[in-house]
Design a protein around this motif. Structure first.
Motif, short mmCIF file in Angstrom:
data_model
loop_
_atom_site.label_atom_id
_atom_site.label_comp_id
_atom_site.label_asym_id
_atom_site.label_seq_id
_atom_site.Cartn_x
_atom_site.Cartn_y
_atom_site.Cartn_z
N SER A 105 0.81 -1.23 0.00
CA SER A 105 0.00 0.00 0.00
C SER A 105 0.83 1.27 0.00
N SER A 106 2.15 1.15 0.24
CA SER A 106 3.02 2.33 0.28
C SER A 106 4.21 2.13 -0.64
N PHE A 107 4.53 3.18 -1.36
CA PHE A 107 5.72 3.15 -2.21
C PHE A 107 6.96 3.15 -1.31
N ILE A 108 7.02 4.10 -0.40
CA ILE A 108 8.10 4.19 0.58
C ILE A 108 7.47 4.20 1.96
N LYS A 109 7.97 3.36 2.84
CA LYS A 109 7.43 3.22 4.19
C LYS A 109 7.38 4.58 4.89
N SER A 110 6.23 4.88 5.44
CA SER A 110 6.06 6.12 6.20
C SER A 110 4.98 5.90 7.23
N GLY A 111 4.81 6.86 8.11
CA GLY A 111 3.74 6.87 9.10
C GLY A 111 3.26 5.52 9.55
N THR A 124 4.16 -3.86 4.03
CA THR A 124 3.18 -3.25 3.12
C THR A 124 3.80 -2.15 2.25
N SER A 125 5.13 -2.04 2.28
CA SER A 125 5.83 -0.99 1.51
C SER A 125 6.79 -1.61 0.50
N LEU A 126 6.83 -1.01 -0.68
CA LEU A 126 7.76 -1.47 -1.69
C LEU A 126 9.20 -1.22 -1.23
#
Length: 189
Positions: free
Chosen positions: A85-91, A97-99
């Motif tokens: 769901s995320s291009f780059i892990k954040s928040g 769930t991050s590429l």
């Protein structure tokens, strides 16, 4: 360094890998990102062929594993990369769930899993079918995504295989490596 390695063990195989590009957000989209990696792979390929000519009795293995991430980014941008769901892990995102896990471009969990499994195929002859089963059944990734990713990596690297083999390396340690892969897998998760 090849000469040094061969002086210690003349049966040494040499691996040269081409990773994905750092700072993936600096590339406007998957097409630009993948094109840059394809150009780099094409640029490096003549040097690999020269090395294979200089060391005809040694396995000089070359694998553009950046192509895996290129395909994953295409799937992500097309909203087809299930579970990411995320291009780059954040928040609130997780590494799973991050590429990518950070702006530098370190791998998220799926990226790590896909590259690790592709090494087993490319270097040790583990079948694509076994990799697909492992990625979907054991790791929980979407089966069609995995098929698409491995198909793209195989296509991108087809020219780089050593001639006369079905994988890029001899299979004499295949059983041992599959066992080690299983053991390592349990320690990762």
């Amino acid at each position: 360094w090849i000469d040094l390695a061969l002086s210690y063990n003349p049966n040494t195989s040499i691996y040269i890998g081409l990773p994905w590009k750092d700072f993936p957000a600096d590339y406007t989209d998957a097409t630009v990102y993948s094109s840059f990696m394809q150009e780099t792979a094409a640029y490096v390929w003549p040097f690999i062929k020269d090395l294979r000519g200089m060391y005809p009795n040694s396995n000089i293995l070359y694998f553009d594993y950046g192509s895996i991430v290129g395909k994953m980014r295409h799937l992500f941008e097309d909203d087809e990369l299930v579970g990411i769901s995320s291009f780059i892990k954040s928040g609130g995102a997780t590494k799973r769930t991050s590429l990518f896990s950070d702006t530098k471009g370190h791998s998220g969990t799926m990226t790590l899993d896909m590259t690790a499994l592709s090494y087993l195929n490319w270097f040790y002859g583990r079948s694509i079918e076994s990799n697909v089963d492992s990625a979907s059944d054991l790791l929980g990734w979407n089966r069609q995504n995995v098929v698409d990713i491995f198909s793209a990596a195989s296509e991108a690297n087809e020219e780089y295989m050593l001639l006369g083999t079905t994988s890029s390396a001899p299979n004499k340690f295949k059983f041992l490596l599959q066992y080690l892969y299983t053991v390592i897998f349990f320690f990762w998760y």
